[in-house]
Write a protein that holds these residues in place. Structure first.
Motif, PDB file in Angstrom:
ATOM      1  N   ARG A  56     115.415  39.694 -23.239  1.00  0.00           N
ATOM      2  CA  ARG A  56     114.555  40.700 -23.837  1.00  0.00           C
ATOM      3  C   ARG A  56     115.200  41.224 -25.109  1.00  0.00           C
ATOM      4  O   ARG A  56     116.352  41.638 -25.087  1.00  0.00           O
ATOM      5  CB  ARG A  56     114.300  41.842 -22.844  1.00  0.00           C
ATOM      6  CG  ARG A  56     113.117  42.692 -23.210  1.00  0.00           C
ATOM      7  CD  ARG A  56     112.802  43.654 -22.092  1.00  0.00           C
ATOM      8  NE  ARG A  56     112.253  42.976 -20.919  1.00  0.00           N
ATOM      9  CZ  ARG A  56     110.951  42.670 -20.766  1.00  0.00           C
ATOM     10  NH1 ARG A  56     110.092  42.973 -21.696  1.00  0.00           N
ATOM     11  NH2 ARG A  56     110.538  42.070 -19.682  1.00  0.00           N
ATOM     12  N   CYS A  57     114.441  41.198 -26.164  1.00  0.00           N
ATOM     13  CA  CYS A  57     114.950  41.667 -27.454  1.00  0.00           C
ATOM     14  C   CYS A  57     115.368  43.123 -27.351  1.00  0.00           C
ATOM     15  O   CYS A  57     114.630  43.956 -26.829  1.00  0.00           O
ATOM     16  CB  CYS A  57     113.871  41.496 -28.521  1.00  0.00           C
ATOM     17  SG  CYS A  57     114.370  42.151 -30.130  1.00  0.00           S
ATOM     18  N   CYS A  58     116.567  43.426 -27.854  1.00  0.00           N
ATOM     19  CA  CYS A  58     117.068  44.802 -27.782  1.00  0.00           C
ATOM     20  C   CYS A  58     116.303  45.731 -28.720  1.00  0.00           C
ATOM     21  O   CYS A  58     116.351  46.940 -28.567  1.00  0.00           O
ATOM     22  CB  CYS A  58     118.550  44.831 -28.184  1.00  0.00           C
ATOM     23  SG  CYS A  58     119.590  43.892 -27.086  1.00  0.00           S
ATOM     24  N   ASN A  59     115.626  45.147 -29.666  1.00  0.00           N
ATOM     25  CA  ASN A  59     114.965  45.953 -30.690  1.00  0.00           C
ATOM     26  C   ASN A  59     113.498  46.231 -30.351  1.00  0.00           C
ATOM     27  O   ASN A  59     113.043  47.363 -30.411  1.00  0.00           O
ATOM     28  CB  ASN A  59     115.071  45.235 -32.029  1.00  0.00           C
ATOM     29  CG  ASN A  59     114.623  46.109 -33.180  1.00  0.00           C
ATOM     30  OD1 ASN A  59     115.034  47.250 -33.285  1.00  0.00           O
ATOM     31  ND2 ASN A  59     113.777  45.583 -34.022  1.00  0.00           N
ATOM     32  N   CYS A  60     112.772  45.189 -29.970  1.00  0.00           N
ATOM     33  CA  CYS A  60     111.327  45.354 -29.734  1.00  0.00           C
ATOM     34  C   CYS A  60     110.946  45.066 -28.284  1.00  0.00           C
ATOM     35  O   CYS A  60     109.791  45.206 -27.914  1.00  0.00           O
ATOM     36  CB  CYS A  60     110.540  44.451 -30.678  1.00  0.00           C
ATOM     37  SG  CYS A  60     110.643  42.711 -30.261  1.00  0.00           S
ATOM     38  N   PHE A  61     111.905  44.620 -27.477  1.00  0.00           N
ATOM     39  CA  PHE A  61     111.699  44.369 -26.043  1.00  0.00           C
ATOM     40  C   PHE A  61     110.768  43.197 -25.761  1.00  0.00           C
ATOM     41  O   PHE A  61     110.261  43.054 -24.652  1.00  0.00           O
ATOM     42  CB  PHE A  61     111.209  45.634 -25.321  1.00  0.00           C
ATOM     43  CG  PHE A  61     112.129  46.800 -25.528  1.00  0.00           C
ATOM     44  CD1 PHE A  61     113.378  46.818 -24.939  1.00  0.00           C
ATOM     45  CD2 PHE A  61     111.755  47.846 -26.336  1.00  0.00           C
ATOM     46  CE1 PHE A  61     114.240  47.892 -25.142  1.00  0.00           C
ATOM     47  CE2 PHE A  61     112.609  48.927 -26.543  1.00  0.00           C
ATOM     48  CZ  PHE A  61     113.844  48.943 -25.946  1.00  0.00           C
ATOM     49  N   THR A  81     116.660  33.710 -31.205  1.00  0.00           N
ATOM     50  CA  THR A  81     116.140  34.556 -32.272  1.00  0.00           C
ATOM     51  C   THR A  81     114.817  35.165 -31.840  1.00  0.00           C
ATOM     52  O   THR A  81     113.921  34.453 -31.368  1.00  0.00           O
ATOM     53  CB  THR A  81     115.934  33.733 -33.556  1.00  0.00           C
ATOM     54  OG1 THR A  81     117.175  33.145 -33.931  1.00  0.00           O
ATOM     55  CG2 THR A  81     115.427  34.608 -34.684  1.00  0.00           C
ATOM     56  N   CYS A  82     114.695  36.463 -32.005  1.00  0.00           N
ATOM     57  CA  CYS A  82     113.433  37.125 -31.697  1.00  0.00           C
ATOM     58  C   CYS A  82     112.410  36.737 -32.756  1.00  0.00           C
ATOM     59  O   CYS A  82     112.643  36.936 -33.945  1.00  0.00           O
ATOM     60  CB  CYS A  82     113.627  38.635 -31.670  1.00  0.00           C
ATOM     61  SG  CYS A  82     112.085  39.522 -31.412  1.00  0.00           S
ATOM     62  N   PRO A  83     111.269  36.193 -32.331  1.00  0.00           N
ATOM     63  CA  PRO A  83     110.261  35.774 -33.305  1.00  0.00           C
ATOM     64  C   PRO A  83     109.607  36.953 -34.013  1.00  0.00           C
ATOM     65  O   PRO A  83     109.009  36.783 -35.067  1.00  0.00           O
ATOM     66  CB  PRO A  83     109.249  34.989 -32.470  1.00  0.00           C
ATOM     67  CG  PRO A  83     109.444  35.473 -31.079  1.00  0.00           C
ATOM     68  CD  PRO A  83     110.896  35.879 -30.967  1.00  0.00           C
ATOM     69  N   ARG A  84     109.698  38.112 -33.422  1.00  0.00           N
ATOM     70  CA  ARG A  84     109.068  39.285 -34.040  1.00  0.00           C
ATOM     71  C   ARG A  84     110.010  39.966 -35.020  1.00  0.00           C
ATOM     72  O   ARG A  84     109.632  40.303 -36.127  1.00  0.00           O
ATOM     73  CB  ARG A  84     108.641  40.266 -32.953  1.00  0.00           C
ATOM     74  CG  ARG A  84     107.881  41.454 -33.496  1.00  0.00           C
ATOM     75  CD  ARG A  84     107.488  42.410 -32.388  1.00  0.00           C
ATOM     76  NE  ARG A  84     106.502  41.827 -31.488  1.00  0.00           N
ATOM     77  CZ  ARG A  84     106.135  42.384 -30.329  1.00  0.00           C
ATOM     78  NH1 ARG A  84     106.692  43.504 -29.941  1.00  0.00           N
ATOM     79  NH2 ARG A  84     105.235  41.816 -29.569  1.00  0.00           N
ATOM     80  N   CYS A  85     111.254  40.166 -34.616  1.00  0.00           N
ATOM     81  CA  CYS A  85     112.222  40.878 -35.454  1.00  0.00           C
ATOM     82  C   CYS A  85     113.021  39.935 -36.332  1.00  0.00           C
ATOM     83  O   CYS A  85     113.648  40.374 -37.283  1.00  0.00           O
ATOM     84  CB  CYS A  85     113.208  41.644 -34.585  1.00  0.00           C
ATOM     85  SG  CYS A  85     112.442  42.709 -33.377  1.00  0.00           S
ATOM     86  N   ASN A  86     113.046  38.664 -35.941  1.00  0.00           N
ATOM     87  CA  ASN A  86     113.862  37.678 -36.651  1.00  0.00           C
ATOM     88  C   ASN A  86     115.348  38.019 -36.551  1.00  0.00           C
ATOM     89  O   ASN A  86     116.125  37.711 -37.440  1.00  0.00           O
ATOM     90  CB  ASN A  86     113.417  37.552 -38.106  1.00  0.00           C
ATOM     91  CG  ASN A  86     113.731  36.174 -38.653  1.00  0.00           C
ATOM     92  OD1 ASN A  86     113.729  35.198 -37.916  1.00  0.00           O
ATOM     93  ND2 ASN A  86     113.989  36.080 -39.937  1.00  0.00           N
TER      94      ASN A  86
HETATM   95 ZN   LIG Z   1     112.462  41.748 -31.339  1.00  0.00          ZN
END
Ligand SMILES: [Zn+2]
Length: 57
Positions: free
Chosen positions: A10-15, A28-33
């Motif tokens: 789970r992305c730490c930034n956007c979950f 790599t988070c596809p949303r936050c990159n």
């Molecule tokens: Zn993210």
């Protein structure tokens, strides 16, 4: 209909759930990159260790 392991962290930034491959060391988070380093608690339990690159400045 056997289900293969659905590995994700789970992305730490956007979950957002980020699907990852077994034994991979980076994701790599596809949303936050944001690229994360992945640690493996066990072969089917990935864990985000932290960003692969620390932000500069
Ligand atoms: Zn993210």
């Amino acid at each position: 209909m056997g289900e293969k392991s659905r590995l994700a962290v789970r992305c730490c930034n956007c979950f957002l759930r980020i699907p990852i491959q077994p034994k991979t060391e980076r994701a790599t988070c596809p949303r936050c990159n944001i690229e994360y380093r992945i640690a493996w608690v066990s072969p089917d339990q990935p864990l985000i260790r932290g960003p692969a690159k620390w932000p500069e400045g």
